[in-house]
Design a protein around this motif. Structure first.
Motif, mmCIF file in Angstrom:
data_model
loop_
_atom_site.group_PDB
_atom_site.id
_atom_site.type_symbol
_atom_site.label_atom_id
_atom_site.label_comp_id
_atom_site.label_asym_id
_atom_site.label_seq_id
_atom_site.Cartn_x
_atom_site.Cartn_y
_atom_site.Cartn_z
ATOM 1 N N VAL A 31 -2.520 57.031 14.038
ATOM 2 C CA VAL A 31 -1.830 57.877 15.027
ATOM 3 C C VAL A 31 -1.106 57.006 16.046
ATOM 4 O O VAL A 31 0.006 57.328 16.488
ATOM 5 N N LEU A 32 -1.724 55.887 16.418
ATOM 6 C CA LEU A 32 -1.080 54.980 17.367
ATOM 7 C C LEU A 32 0.198 54.361 16.803
ATOM 8 O O LEU A 32 1.082 53.934 17.553
ATOM 9 N N LEU A 33 0.293 54.306 15.474
ATOM 10 C CA LEU A 33 1.492 53.754 14.842
ATOM 11 C C LEU A 33 2.675 54.713 14.861
ATOM 12 O O LEU A 33 3.824 54.285 14.715
ATOM 13 N N VAL A 34 2.405 55.987 15.046
ATOM 14 C CA VAL A 34 3.464 56.997 14.934
ATOM 15 C C VAL A 34 4.621 56.750 15.901
ATOM 16 O O VAL A 34 5.795 56.766 15.486
ATOM 17 N N PRO A 35 4.384 56.501 17.212
ATOM 18 C CA PRO A 35 5.528 56.256 18.114
ATOM 19 C C PRO A 35 6.371 55.056 17.699
ATOM 20 O O PRO A 35 7.600 55.109 17.746
ATOM 21 N N ALA A 36 5.696 53.964 17.265
ATOM 22 C CA ALA A 36 6.443 52.778 16.850
ATOM 23 C C ALA A 36 7.268 53.063 15.601
ATOM 24 O O ALA A 36 8.438 52.658 15.501
#
Length: 316
Positions: A31-36
């Motif tokens: 989920v933390l990868l989604v913005p990047a």
């Protein structure tokens, strides 16, 4: 009994199920990868559709759907243009000079800083050499112009002190490329040296101790311990620099060049800026940018394959 059941379950589980279970286990990290990933997709991949402008007679009012496809028309126009060919030649020469100086100077600087034993002097010198990295080329170019001024410039004062005649070096075609290379190295080498200093800091100190016991001098330790230890980092940085061989530095050149040095200072970036922004010929500018990007990609792939064959090191 539970252990046997677990083994039977694992035996029946397919690789796809194991992958799904692994993803679900670390779902919060994904989920933390989604913005990047969204950032990369929106600003790096979606704009690639604009490459089609190079293959059409693009009209900003009619848009992509209303503009007529013309194939390789603008590419042939570029190869028949003396201004483009001159900018292409200048880009290769300036980039090659910058790649050599910008590749060697940070390594030598990192090796020199690593040998300084006075901590406060080492930190002060390191701060002084990478501070120019945070100054924009607009300001840095103004400083260079003042330093090279024939009336008040420090460089011309030194030349006059030794009996030479002051000259406005920025309008001399014979000196302009040298000025670009030297000023770029002065501005960027301190920041680039940080990567090599980090690689040096990660080397095993026991190897240095063994070299000292064997009677190795400081220079021999640099050649036989430090440099081989950071070879992987050097190769990766070199491959990345090769990928930018068609980028000679728009910010620097556009702030330093003038009509007197146009023949030796015009590069692809300034050509694209002039054709695309000033003349508003977006199709021709896009075609030049496609050629620039394609050559950079090919050069990076070739350098990566050579590095893998020589030292089994590469970025992919």
């Amino acid at each position: 009994m539970e252990l046997v059941t677990a083994k039977i379950t694992d035996a029946k589980e397919t690789p796809l199920h194991r992958q799904i279970r692994r993803i679900w286990k670390y779902k919060l990290l994904y989920v933390l990868l989604v913005p990047a990933l969204a950032w990369v997709f929106i600003f790096d991949y979606l704009p690639l559709y604009g490459i089609t402008i190079a293959f059409m007679d693009y009209n900003a009012i009619q848009g992509f759907s209303g503009s007529q496809w013309v194939g390789l028309k603008y590419f042939w126009m570029l190869f028949e243009s003396e201004m483009f060919l001159n900018a292409f030649k200048n880009t290769l020469l300036i980039s090659l000079y910058k790649m050599i100086s910008g590749f060697l100077c940070p390594i030598l600087l990192a090796l020199a800083l690593n040998e300084i034993r006075v901590v406060w002097f080492k930190k002060s010198l390191q701060t002084a050499v990478y501070l120019p990295r945070f100054v924009s080329w607009v300001v840095y170019g103004g400083i260079i112009t003042l330093l090279l001024s024939p009336e008040t410039g420090v460089i011309n004062k030194i030349i006059a002190f030794f009996g030479g005649d002051p000259a406005y070096l920025l309008v001399e075609p014979a000196y302009f490329r040298t000025i670009l290379v030297v000023t770029d190295a002065m501005k960027e080498m301190g920041w680039a040296a940080i990567i090599y200093m980090a690689a040096i800091a990660g080397l095993n100190p026991e190897v240095y101790e063994a070299a000292i016991v064997d009677g190795a001098t400081r220079f021999q330790r640099i050649v036989h311990v430090t440099l081989p230890g950071i070879t992987g980092t050097i190769i990766v940085i070199f491959i990345l620099r090769v990928g930018y061989i068609m980028s000679a530095g728009l910010d620097q050149v556009i702030n330093l060049y003038n009509p007197m040095v146009f023949e030796v200072g015009d590069i692809l970036d300034t050509y694209i800026y002039r054709v695309g922004i000033e003349q508003f010929n977006l199709s021709l500018a896009a075609a030049a940018d496609v050629i620039k990007g394609f050559i950079g990609l090919v050069m990076m792939l070739v350098a990566n394959q050579i590095a893998k064959r020589i030292n089994d090191s590469g970025i992919f």
